[in-house]
Write a protein that holds these residues in place. Structure first.
Motif, short mmCIF file in Angstrom:
data_model
loop_
_atom_site.label_atom_id
_atom_site.label_comp_id
_atom_site.label_asym_id
_atom_site.label_seq_id
_atom_site.Cartn_x
_atom_site.Cartn_y
_atom_site.Cartn_z
N TYR A 7 5.28 42.19 63.14
CA TYR A 7 6.09 42.65 64.50
C TYR A 7 6.36 41.85 65.43
CZ TYR A 7 5.27 47.22 62.13
OH TYR A 7 5.26 48.56 61.54
N GLY A 8 7.29 42.02 66.19
CA GLY A 8 7.24 41.22 67.62
C GLY A 8 8.63 41.50 68.42
N THR A 9 8.72 41.00 69.41
CA THR A 9 9.82 40.97 70.47
C THR A 9 10.93 39.95 69.90
OG1 THR A 9 8.45 41.90 72.16
CG2 THR A 9 10.71 41.18 72.75
N PHE A 10 10.60 38.89 69.57
CA PHE A 10 11.56 37.95 69.33
C PHE A 10 12.52 37.53 70.46
CE2 PHE A 10 9.39 39.63 65.28
CZ PHE A 10 9.20 38.35 64.86
N ASP A 11 12.20 37.71 71.69
CA ASP A 11 13.13 37.23 72.62
C ASP A 11 13.22 35.78 72.67
OD1 ASP A 11 14.84 37.93 74.55
OD2 ASP A 11 13.30 38.06 76.20
N PHE A 13 14.63 33.57 70.82
CA PHE A 13 14.26 32.90 69.34
C PHE A 13 14.26 31.52 69.44
CE2 PHE A 13 14.66 32.16 64.72
CZ PHE A 13 13.76 33.16 64.46
N HIS A 14 12.87 31.00 68.96
CA HIS A 14 12.68 29.77 69.03
C HIS A 14 11.70 29.21 67.87
CE1 HIS A 14 8.61 30.79 70.20
NE2 HIS A 14 9.20 31.54 71.27
N VAL A 15 11.35 27.92 67.87
CA VAL A 15 11.06 27.58 66.49
C VAL A 15 9.46 28.06 66.16
CG1 VAL A 15 9.79 25.45 67.66
CG2 VAL A 15 10.20 25.37 65.45
N GLY A 16 8.81 28.43 67.22
CA GLY A 16 7.67 29.17 67.13
C GLY A 16 7.78 30.59 66.40
N HIS A 17 8.84 31.28 66.48
CA HIS A 17 9.26 32.52 65.69
C HIS A 17 9.57 32.02 64.39
CE1 HIS A 17 10.67 34.17 69.86
NE2 HIS A 17 9.55 34.59 69.53
N VAL A 18 10.22 30.95 64.25
CA VAL A 18 10.69 30.39 62.84
C VAL A 18 9.20 30.06 61.94
CG1 VAL A 18 12.00 28.76 61.41
CG2 VAL A 18 13.08 29.45 63.46
N ASN A 19 8.36 29.31 62.72
CA ASN A 19 7.26 29.04 61.96
C ASN A 19 6.43 30.26 61.56
OD1 ASN A 19 8.05 26.25 62.26
ND2 ASN A 19 6.43 26.26 64.17
N VAL A 59 19.89 38.26 64.86
CA VAL A 59 19.64 37.00 64.76
C VAL A 59 18.38 36.93 63.65
CG1 VAL A 59 17.91 35.29 65.83
CG2 VAL A 59 19.84 36.08 67.14
N LEU A 60 17.59 37.82 63.86
CA LEU A 60 16.57 38.10 62.61
C LEU A 60 17.05 38.16 61.14
CD1 LEU A 60 13.61 39.91 64.73
CD2 LEU A 60 13.44 37.61 63.45
N GLU A 61 18.23 39.17 61.20
CA GLU A 61 18.85 39.43 60.10
C GLU A 61 19.64 38.13 59.45
OE1 GLU A 61 19.85 44.18 60.63
OE2 GLU A 61 21.46 42.75 61.01
N SER A 120 8.14 32.52 74.34
CA SER A 120 9.15 32.98 75.08
C SER A 120 8.90 33.27 76.59
CB SER A 120 9.64 34.46 74.52
OG SER A 120 9.92 34.40 73.16
N THR A 121 7.50 33.42 76.71
CA THR A 121 7.21 33.61 77.96
C THR A 121 7.23 32.26 78.61
OG1 THR A 121 5.52 35.32 77.51
CG2 THR A 121 5.25 34.28 79.58
#
Length: 138
Positions: A7-11, A13-19, A59-61, A120-121
């Motif tokens: 789960y997450g907010t994924f605001d 979207f950056h490389v940390g999300h991808v990882n 974006v996530l899809e 994201s923060t």
């Protein structure tokens, strides 16, 4: 088939999300991502997002690591989702270490290391500083 859930907010979207998504997907065959709705972020997390919920979902899809995106509307839905989707592994970033250990009654719980130097923060804070500097210069 081994199913993984995060789960997450994924605001912003950056490389940390991808990882995170890549590491989570490597733990199973199918990755389900719960995306916090704007309302849930505001009412329960005291956060506002820059990117609207519908855009974050899109974006996530489009991410090759993600097989299914579901809305996260409450803290309590995790158990329901684990049961509904027959989840084998629940994954979160290690900044949540220990916070979801109660879910071990339903599936394996793994806390993955965060990508250092990005969030994201931090991006939002940098944007605010740049905006302030820009206003001062003009």
């Amino acid at each position: 088939m081994k199913t993984v859930l995060t789960y997450g907010t994924f605001d912003l979207f950056h490389v940390g999300h991808v990882n995170l998504l890549q590491r989570a997907k490597a733990l199973g065959d199918q990755l389900i991502v719960g995306v916090s709705t704007d309302e849930f972020n505001f009412s329960e997390k005291n956060k506002t997002t820059i990117v609207p919920f519908e855009h974050r979902v899109k974006v996530l899809e489009s991410c090759r690591h993600v097989d299914l995106v579901v809305p996260e509307q409450s803290w309590q839905q995790k158990v329901e989702d684990i049961q509904k989707y027959q989840v084998d592994v629940f994954v979160m970033g290690d900044d949540w270490n220990g916070k979801f250990d109660d879910l071990k009654a339903y599936c394996d719980v793994i806390y993955l290391p965060r990508t250092r130097s990005i969030s994201s923060t931090a991006i939002k804070q940098a944007m605010a500083v740049l905006s302030q500097l820009n206003q001062e210069l003009n």
